[in-house]
Design a protein around this motif. Structure first.
Motif, mmCIF file in Angstrom:
data_model
loop_
_atom_site.group_PDB
_atom_site.id
_atom_site.type_symbol
_atom_site.label_atom_id
_atom_site.label_comp_id
_atom_site.label_asym_id
_atom_site.label_seq_id
_atom_site.Cartn_x
_atom_site.Cartn_y
_atom_site.Cartn_z
ATOM 1 N N ILE A 100 60.573 6.057 6.472
ATOM 2 C CA ILE A 100 59.618 7.087 6.084
ATOM 3 C C ILE A 100 59.180 6.858 4.643
ATOM 4 O O ILE A 100 59.974 6.433 3.800
ATOM 5 C CB ILE A 100 60.216 8.506 6.241
ATOM 6 N N SER A 101 57.914 7.081 4.380
ATOM 7 C CA SER A 101 57.406 7.124 3.015
ATOM 8 C C SER A 101 56.518 8.357 2.895
ATOM 9 O O SER A 101 55.880 8.766 3.875
ATOM 10 C CB SER A 101 56.614 5.859 2.668
ATOM 11 N N ILE A 102 56.490 8.948 1.709
ATOM 12 C CA ILE A 102 55.728 10.172 1.478
ATOM 13 C C ILE A 102 54.796 9.952 0.296
ATOM 14 O O ILE A 102 55.227 9.530 -0.774
ATOM 15 C CB ILE A 102 56.662 11.372 1.209
ATOM 16 N N ALA A 118 48.160 24.497 -4.475
ATOM 17 C CA ALA A 118 48.484 23.921 -3.168
ATOM 18 C C ALA A 118 48.610 22.411 -3.268
ATOM 19 O O ALA A 118 47.962 21.772 -4.097
ATOM 20 C CB ALA A 118 47.415 24.294 -2.144
ATOM 21 N N MET A 119 49.450 21.848 -2.404
ATOM 22 C CA MET A 119 49.668 20.413 -2.348
ATOM 23 C C MET A 119 49.787 19.977 -0.900
ATOM 24 O O MET A 119 50.339 20.698 -0.075
ATOM 25 C CB MET A 119 50.963 20.033 -3.081
ATOM 26 N N SER A 120 49.269 18.802 -0.602
ATOM 27 C CA SER A 120 49.439 18.211 0.727
ATOM 28 C C SER A 120 50.010 16.806 0.569
ATOM 29 O O SER A 120 49.694 16.099 -0.395
ATOM 30 C CB SER A 120 48.107 18.142 1.481
ATOM 31 N N PHE A 121 50.844 16.419 1.543
ATOM 32 C CA PHE A 121 51.506 15.119 1.487
ATOM 33 C C PHE A 121 51.351 14.411 2.828
ATOM 34 O O PHE A 121 51.481 15.023 3.888
ATOM 35 C CB PHE A 121 52.990 15.284 1.155
ATOM 36 N N HIS A 122 51.087 13.099 2.730
ATOM 37 C CA HIS A 122 50.954 12.270 3.917
ATOM 38 C C HIS A 122 52.293 11.587 4.171
ATOM 39 O O HIS A 122 52.794 10.855 3.312
ATOM 40 C CB HIS A 122 49.854 11.227 3.703
ATOM 41 N N LEU A 123 52.872 11.821 5.328
ATOM 42 C CA LEU A 123 54.157 11.228 5.703
ATOM 43 C C LEU A 123 53.910 10.067 6.663
ATOM 44 O O LEU A 123 53.247 10.236 7.696
ATOM 45 C CB LEU A 123 55.070 12.255 6.366
ATOM 46 N N LYS A 124 54.426 8.909 6.310
ATOM 47 C CA LYS A 124 54.304 7.738 7.161
ATOM 48 C C LYS A 124 55.652 7.485 7.826
ATOM 49 O O LYS A 124 56.592 7.000 7.197
ATOM 50 C CB LYS A 124 53.865 6.529 6.343
ATOM 51 N N THR A 125 55.768 7.838 9.077
ATOM 52 C CA THR A 125 56.993 7.654 9.842
ATOM 53 C C THR A 125 56.660 7.709 11.323
ATOM 54 O O THR A 125 55.660 8.308 11.720
ATOM 55 C CB THR A 125 58.036 8.738 9.502
ATOM 56 N N ASN A 145 53.164 19.179 10.587
ATOM 57 C CA ASN A 145 52.939 18.825 11.991
ATOM 58 C C ASN A 145 54.049 17.891 12.456
ATOM 59 O O ASN A 145 53.836 16.994 13.259
ATOM 60 C CB ASN A 145 51.555 18.193 12.197
ATOM 61 N N GLY A 146 55.242 18.124 11.920
ATOM 62 C CA GLY A 146 56.385 17.246 12.151
ATOM 63 C C GLY A 146 56.818 17.100 13.592
ATOM 64 O O GLY A 146 57.424 16.098 13.964
ATOM 65 N N LYS A 147 56.517 18.078 14.423
ATOM 66 C CA LYS A 147 56.909 17.996 15.822
ATOM 67 C C LYS A 147 55.815 17.372 16.690
ATOM 68 O O LYS A 147 56.023 17.168 17.881
ATOM 69 C CB LYS A 147 57.228 19.399 16.350
ATOM 70 N N GLU A 148 54.661 17.072 16.065
ATOM 71 C CA GLU A 148 53.537 16.536 16.834
ATOM 72 C C GLU A 148 53.128 15.166 16.291
ATOM 73 O O GLU A 148 53.637 14.139 16.713
ATOM 74 C CB GLU A 148 52.375 17.536 16.789
ATOM 75 N N HIS A 177 53.619 14.178 13.238
ATOM 76 C CA HIS A 177 54.597 13.850 12.194
ATOM 77 C C HIS A 177 53.991 13.044 11.042
ATOM 78 O O HIS A 177 54.425 11.941 10.732
ATOM 79 C CB HIS A 177 55.820 13.128 12.780
ATOM 80 N N SER A 178 52.953 13.632 10.419
ATOM 81 C CA SER A 178 52.252 12.905 9.344
ATOM 82 C C SER A 178 51.808 13.766 8.174
ATOM 83 O O SER A 178 51.254 13.239 7.223
ATOM 84 C CB SER A 178 51.018 12.208 9.931
ATOM 85 N N LEU A 179 52.048 15.083 8.231
ATOM 86 C CA LEU A 179 51.458 15.957 7.221
ATOM 87 C C LEU A 179 52.408 17.072 6.825
ATOM 88 O O LEU A 179 53.080 17.668 7.676
ATOM 89 C CB LEU A 179 50.151 16.570 7.748
#
Length: 409
Positions: free
Chosen positions: A52-54, A370-377, A395-398, A400-402
């Motif tokens: 994973i990278s964030i 506010a902050m948003s993060f892109h998760l690569k996993t 959206n970790g259960k769907e 899994h990128s945000l």
């Protein structure tokens, strides 16, 4: 305002200089920080041992483009037509104001126009209103300008309110500093919030009066100024942006043709082209009225406005590609300001991953933290703990990128 006709590529700008907030005179207190720099965290649990990278998202909700639309001068059609169309509600029927202009719409019921936060929640389209406090009044019933209560409703619904000078004065002899200060003081006294963005009023004036207005605005604590020159109307934001005493221009849009929606289709085509660019962009436009009459021939008629906004929602909002962030100028500005100043660290222990976010001092006059993060996993995940005073959606259960973080204090 003169509308730029240059190629899209010539409109792109970027920078990498840190913002230095300078406050002075009566607005100095607006820039006292909410709190000292601190670290917050979110801990997630991966469903697998995948990597994973964030990364910080260039825009809120990791959208492809931010789109800001502004209504200048505080005309009543903003509340009668634009607000119910975007937020949902009854749009005004034709409404003849005291100027004998029709600032109403078609009387229909709107379900609202939305995009998503990428995590299953719908967000209504919102705009900015540039107001002159001297024109705000509750009476008469056929008034052509917004009232204090209507501006308050817009603000409480997430619309941003921008300083447009107190009297909309531009002619020779105008005291620019007084116009900025008096408008800011009136809104703070009447509505309880500090305006941080200034829109130079258009009109007849001495040569270069727009630059004098901009200087007066910055000298009185304003952080960004919209006028006839400067950055934009398209700004590249996928890298750090120079927000220091930001002067920007906006794309002026009005109804000019009797041909059904011909002009509007050209604007829609431009948005389509911008969304196809490889860079992440911020684009902003403005008009004045949005009622049935083309108010002072500097406005959009309601049919054109409705067609424009509903087409954008269908193509790029919740019902389409959902890659457009429709938000007021101040909200986008404050997201980028915070994005470029936070520092992040990622720690991992087995399937547990902790994101640490080091926050800067946030000015008290800012309203959007506010902050948003892109998760690569490749793994799904859930949030198992977090710092207090913030709301976290993922959206970790769907997909899994945000991950979106909204500070609540």
């Amino acid at each position: 305002m003169k509308v730029s006709k240059g190629a899209i590529g010539k409109l792109l700008i970027c920078g990498c200089v840190s913002l230095v907030l300078v406050a002075s005179n009566s607005f100095a207190s607006a820039f006292h920080p909410v709190s000292q720099s601190k670290t917050i965290f979110v801990k997630i649990k991966l469903n697998t041992n995948a990597g994973i990278s964030i990364e910080k998202a260039a825009l809120k909700y990791n959208k492809r483009m931010a789109y800001s639309f502004m209504l200048d001068d505080g005309y009543r059609s903003a509340f009668l037509c634009a607000y119910p169309l975007l937020n949902g509600g009854k749009i005004s029927a034709p409404f003849i104001d005291g100027w004998q202009k029709d600032q109403g719409g078609d009387g229909s019921l709107s379900k609202g126009l939305f995009f998503s936060d990428g995590c299953g929640n719908s967000i209504p389209f919102r705009m900015g209103i540039a107001i002159n406090a001297a024109s705000l009044t509750e009476t008469p019933e056929n008034r052509g300008s917004l009232s204090w209560s209507e501006v308050k409703t817009l603000y409480n619904s997430g619309w941003d309110i921008l300083n447009h000078s107190y009297h909309h004065s531009t002619k020779h002899g105008t005291n620019y500093s007084e116009e900025v200060r008096e408008n800011g003081t009136a809104v703070f006294k009447g509505l309880g919030f500090q305006m941080t963005q200034f829109i130079v009023p258009g009109g007849e004036g001495d040569s270069g009066y727009q630059d004098e207005y901009a200087k007066a605005a910055f000298d009185n604590g304003i952080v960004a100024v919209g006028t006839i020159n400067g950055a934009g109307p398209v700004i590249k934001v996928d890298k750090p942006v120079n927000l220091n005493r930001l002067v920007y221009q906006r794309e002026f849009i009005k109804s000019t043709s009797d041909k059904e929606f011909t002009d509007i289709d050209q604007h829609l085509h431009k948005i389509d082209l911008l969304l196809k660019q490889p860079e992440v962009l911020w684009y902003n436009e403005f008009t004045h009225g949005v009622g049935n009459d083309n108010l002072w021939d500097i406005s959009l008629t309601f049919p054109d406005f409705k067609y424009y906004m509903t087409s954008i929602a269908k193509r790029y909002g919740l019902g389409g590609t959902d890659n457009l962030w429709m938000a007021p100028w101040q909200e986008v500005y404050e997201y980028i300001w915070l994005r470029d100043r936070i520092k992040i660290n990622t720690k991992r222990n087995g399937q547990d991953v902790t994101l640490e976010v080091i926050l800067p001092d946030i000015p008290a006059s800012f309203r959007h933290a506010a902050m948003s993060f892109h998760l690569k996993t490749t793994s799904t995940f859930i949030v198992i703990s977090q710092s207090k005073d913030m709301k976290v959606t993922t959206n970790g259960k769907e997909k899994h990128s945000l991950m979106n973080i909204q500070l609540t204090k």
